[in-house]
Write an enzyme that holds these catalytic residues in place. Sequence first.
Site, mmCIF file in Angstrom:
data_model
loop_
_atom_site.group_PDB
_atom_site.id
_atom_site.type_symbol
_atom_site.label_atom_id
_atom_site.label_comp_id
_atom_site.label_asym_id
_atom_site.label_seq_id
_atom_site.Cartn_x
_atom_site.Cartn_y
_atom_site.Cartn_z
ATOM 1 N N GLU B 60 31.078 107.344 34.271
ATOM 2 C CA GLU B 60 29.658 107.131 34.770
ATOM 3 C C GLU B 60 29.533 108.311 35.676
ATOM 4 O O GLU B 60 28.267 108.797 35.660
ATOM 5 C CB GLU B 60 29.515 105.893 35.298
ATOM 6 C CG GLU B 60 29.229 104.779 34.603
ATOM 7 C CD GLU B 60 30.559 104.203 33.577
ATOM 8 O OE1 GLU B 60 31.771 104.707 33.912
ATOM 9 O OE2 GLU B 60 30.611 103.405 32.848
ATOM 10 N N HIS B 127 29.693 91.791 34.970
ATOM 11 C CA HIS B 127 28.423 91.917 34.155
ATOM 12 C C HIS B 127 27.222 91.223 34.226
ATOM 13 O O HIS B 127 26.659 90.829 33.503
ATOM 14 C CB HIS B 127 28.811 91.486 32.544
ATOM 15 C CG HIS B 127 30.194 92.496 32.043
ATOM 16 N ND1 HIS B 127 31.217 92.475 32.450
ATOM 17 C CD2 HIS B 127 30.169 93.380 31.089
ATOM 18 C CE1 HIS B 127 32.107 93.059 31.634
ATOM 19 N NE2 HIS B 127 31.508 93.834 31.114
#
Lengths: 344, 324
Positions: B60, B127
Amino acid sequence: MSKSKPTIFLDPALDRTSIATDETISRDQLAVWYRTMRLARACDQKLAALYRQGKIVGAVYLAIGQEAICTGVVSLLNRDDYFSTVARGLAGWFLRGVEPKHVMARWLGRDVPPAHGRELGLFFADIQQYGIAPYHNGSMASWIPSGAGFALAFKIRKQPRVYIAFTGDGATSPGDFYEGLNFAAIHKLPLVVVVENNCFAYSTTIEKQMPVENVADRAPAFNIPSEIAFGNDIFEVRRVAKRAIDYARAGNGPYLVEFKTFRVRGHGEHDDMGYVSADLREFWEKRDPLRLYAEYLSGAGGLDEAEVKAIDDECVQTVEDAVAWAEAQPEASPDSVTDRLFAP
Amino acid sequence: MAVITYLEAISQALRDEMRRDENVILLGEDIAVFGGAFKVTVGFLDEFGEDRVIDTPISESGFTGAACGAAVEGLRPVVEFQFADFIACAFDQIVNYAAKNYYRWGIPMPVVFRGPAGGGFRGGPYHSQNPEAWFTHVPGLKVVQPSTPYDAKGLLIAAIRDNNPVIYFEHKHLYRRIKEDVPDEDYVVPIGVADVKREGTDLTVVTYGAMVHKSLAVAERLSREGAECEVVDLRSLSPLDRDTFLASVRKTSRALVVHEAQLTGGFGGEVAAIIAQEAFDVLDAPVTRVAALDIPSPFAASLEDAMLPTEEKIYTAAKNVLEY
Ligand SMILES: Cc1ncc(C[n+]2csc(CCOP(=O)(O)OP(=O)(O)O)c2C)c(N)n1
Ligand SMILES: [Mg+2]
């Protein structure tokens, strides 16, 4: 340090106490590079003095001892190539035409473009005037991913441009070094990582930074070529960097060059360098890039000692004038403090 | 006009902008061949090719930094984080590079970060998060969060055309649940403009994202009981449209702030502080917040439901403010 084992500061294969070149380089060109390096040195020496006089409010970081690397590398670039430097690349900016008076004004926090007092003199970006792109130079290694991004743009647009990421030895340990080079290697992006291994990251030695002897030993993880060279010889820098730049420009992907050098001053001028041995300093003192270059110039280089001395004097004067100009510039108005947060 | 889902609206905005401007490129994990973990970019690889739809390695920080550099060079990258939770790995590039670049140098960086955020479907601690407040604290970033397909499309187009870094949080729970008529042609929902999703005279509910829908449901229930809520959907958190919610509070004299993220240090604190300072003279009740409990997002249904703001919690809080 054990007494039985002699200390080797540099692999004997890389060691140089004099320099020479096979290239045919005009006297004028030789003088330009010398002047660039000398100007950077003179600027740094002046900055150290200003720091001690309390004229620079923040910290000061110098490039003394590393001038040959950025001068040699940037001397090979086209105008539309990008390079990013951290503390130790002043000479590279000068080669691009950045003026000492502006550098000094930035260090003194004056209201000059492009930062208008918003950033240290250490950092610089001005694409339009000097072709120097803004990169992330706050956190170590974070310019490797952004360098890969610039290189990605070059590749997508099919432009034969390269991005040079100057990087300290210490900056090869953060994750961004891996993430950026990994991405660049996958996409064969024109990114050249020029590592200036100056023996320390702040006070930390190479042995405490990495489990390998050389930064270049990390290159196989990316399946990219790498070389190790002596960084205080501008000619060797050009020889090796040219291979790397040609390789990347031809679309073969990234290349890593590790130059061995030495940070003559502390991490910043606040650093007393108590952790650096006298032997090590003395070793590198004899291999100072400006000393080596000046000796070459007044020998095979075809300038006489007086001519070299004239350049030295001229640089000192340029810096004095630069400081005088900078001190006469206003500071940014407090009213402007919230300006320019967002682009229109 | 066609009825499309929130997810289709996001997809449409991306596709339209990529057709309109060849500088728009996409980067993210599994977005090309697979079409993205949530299938937002299905078919994009075929249409736009691998130079413009880039499957990245799991890095990322690496692809965020790359997108930022490419943006300075004139591309308009849209980065997809597979889950907004993993934007944490790119935090430095966003807050220290993207956010500060224009202030430092006056050089624009047109980049968009899409983060599928939010809980409610048992995603567990990694999540389910709503990390908007991590970024609203950082000057130089624009942060938006649409609640409807119309806003999702218009805000994403606005984000892509903006010359600054924009973080676009899209709520996963709304992806396929929320549908409405959306114009086929392109249009912009301006960043920094809130929207009154329901008018009312008795209580102002300031909210955004998935909580807009819960707040609207509560408003209907309260309406049946005789109280009319005005629901202000912020849509943009940075820059923040204070005028719209302050005008509403001036009308209703009561304010409830609702978000799905945790309470402490959440964006609602900022809204509440603004109301307290700017509209103190008209308030008939303390400004009240409804938010998630101050714990990580738990996995089990019983725990996640206990953690998240529910219609019941919003209703109870609204009643308290109305009856204060
Ligand atoms: C991520 C991060 N951690 C810490 C720092 C503070 N810092 C600035 S320079 C530096 C040492 C860098 O060493 P090196 O990469 O070898 O470069 P050199 O200073 O030797 O040129 C440190 C620790 C930083 N800028 N970024
Ligand atoms: Mg170092």
